[in-house]
Design a protein around this motif. Structure first.
Motif, PDB file in Angstrom:
ATOM      1  N   GLY A  40     -40.208  11.802  37.548  1.00  0.00           N
ATOM      2  CA  GLY A  40     -40.673  12.413  36.303  1.00  0.00           C
ATOM      3  C   GLY A  40     -40.237  13.863  36.180  1.00  0.00           C
ATOM      4  O   GLY A  40     -39.830  14.313  35.105  1.00  0.00           O
ATOM      5  N   TRP A  41     -40.316  14.616  37.286  1.00  0.00           N
ATOM      6  CA  TRP A  41     -39.832  16.000  37.273  1.00  0.00           C
ATOM      7  C   TRP A  41     -38.360  16.046  36.872  1.00  0.00           C
ATOM      8  O   TRP A  41     -37.951  16.879  36.052  1.00  0.00           O
ATOM      9  N   PHE A  42     -37.566  15.151  37.459  1.00  0.00           N
ATOM     10  CA  PHE A  42     -36.126  15.139  37.164  1.00  0.00           C
ATOM     11  C   PHE A  42     -35.864  14.782  35.705  1.00  0.00           C
ATOM     12  O   PHE A  42     -35.022  15.414  35.041  1.00  0.00           O
ATOM     13  N   LEU A  43     -36.591  13.794  35.176  1.00  0.00           N
ATOM     14  CA  LEU A  43     -36.386  13.384  33.791  1.00  0.00           C
ATOM     15  C   LEU A  43     -36.756  14.508  32.826  1.00  0.00           C
ATOM     16  O   LEU A  43     -36.048  14.751  31.834  1.00  0.00           O
ATOM     17  N   VAL A  44     -37.845  15.198  33.093  1.00  0.00           N
ATOM     18  CA  VAL A  44     -38.243  16.319  32.231  1.00  0.00           C
ATOM     19  C   VAL A  44     -37.208  17.440  32.305  1.00  0.00           C
ATOM     20  O   VAL A  44     -36.856  18.066  31.294  1.00  0.00           O
ATOM     21  N   TYR A  45     -36.694  17.680  33.506  1.00  0.00           N
ATOM     22  CA  TYR A  45     -35.665  18.713  33.687  1.00  0.00           C
ATOM     23  C   TYR A  45     -34.424  18.388  32.849  1.00  0.00           C
ATOM     24  O   TYR A  45     -33.902  19.241  32.123  1.00  0.00           O
TER      25      TYR A  45
END
Length: 229
Positions: free
Chosen positions: A149-154
């Motif tokens: 999720g962190w990567f997708l938001v980034y």
């Protein structure tokens, strides 16, 4: 005698029921999709049918996982006393599952409805016998999705806010998230983020989408930030 979850072979281990249930649910969904994903050809030999071997494989998954699930050591049901003593509730529950099975059979036909009835029953049994340690184990399994999720938001924010500000913000947030919260580590995170941006965007000229926020900068800075940051 304590009845907590332990490593004893006759007692349930943390996540054991949950893992078997999830595997059984996936296998049941696969067997429910056999009719639409495989074919039965007229005039072709039985063992050469495109549906035969997938049915054998998936059917074996369902059968043996169901047997494993059935024989797992489980915690006894812990219902409130008024629910245990209320005969009408037991009758109502049995009637509900019967009506559900009948409705699915009338809608899909008995053969197509069987996997879905079995799927609902598996979910129901799992809910009855799952332990609080199973829920804790499920949280551990679900925690891996946090980092995706962190990567997708980034990736979502870089074209909007910009490679440099988003990278700086995320390195600081992730540094805080993994437990490093003193000033030195935060400054190190900022310097690391700036170095990453300079290497990939300025030096290697990696094609990273420009930020729509940079369009609001003055003309002299806009081109510089789009090219380098």
């Amino acid at each position: 005698m304590s009845d907590d979850i332990s490593e004893h072979p006759d007692r349930p281990q943390r996540g054991q029921v949950l893992f078997a249930a999830l595997f059984l649910i996936c296998a049941t969904m696969l067997i429910a999709a056999l009719g639409s994903q495989t074919k039965w050809l007229d005039g072709k030999d039985f063992f050469a049918q495109p549906r035969f071997w997938p049915a054998i494989g998936v059917g074996g998954m369902v059968l043996f996982t169901a047997l494993h699930f059935w024989h797992l050591p489980r915690k006894p049901r812990r219902l409130p006393r008024w629910m245990r003593e209320a005969d009408w509730l037991q009758w109502a529950e049995s009637l509900f599952w019967g009506v559900l099975a009948l409705a699915l059979s009338l809608w899909l036909g008995p053969i197509k409805a069987a996997p879905y009835v079995f799927l609902v029953a598996t979910i129901r049994v799992t809910w009855l016998y799952q332990h609080w340690t199973d829920r804790r184990e499920a949280k551990v399994w679900a925690s891996v999705a946090e980092w995706a999720g962190w990567f997708l938001v980034y990736v979502l924010l870089v074209p909007i806010i910009g490679y440099l500000p988003v990278t700086v913000a995320f390195t600081m947030l992730l540094t805080w998230r993994v437990g490093y919260r003193d000033r030195i580590m935060m400054i190190s995170a900022v310097l690391f983020a700036i170095a990453v941006v300079l290497v990939f965007k300025s030096f290697l000229q990696v094609k990273i989408p420009g930020s729509s926020l940079y369009e609001y900068l003055p003309d002299a800075l806009r081109s510089f930030f789009i090219l380098n940051f």
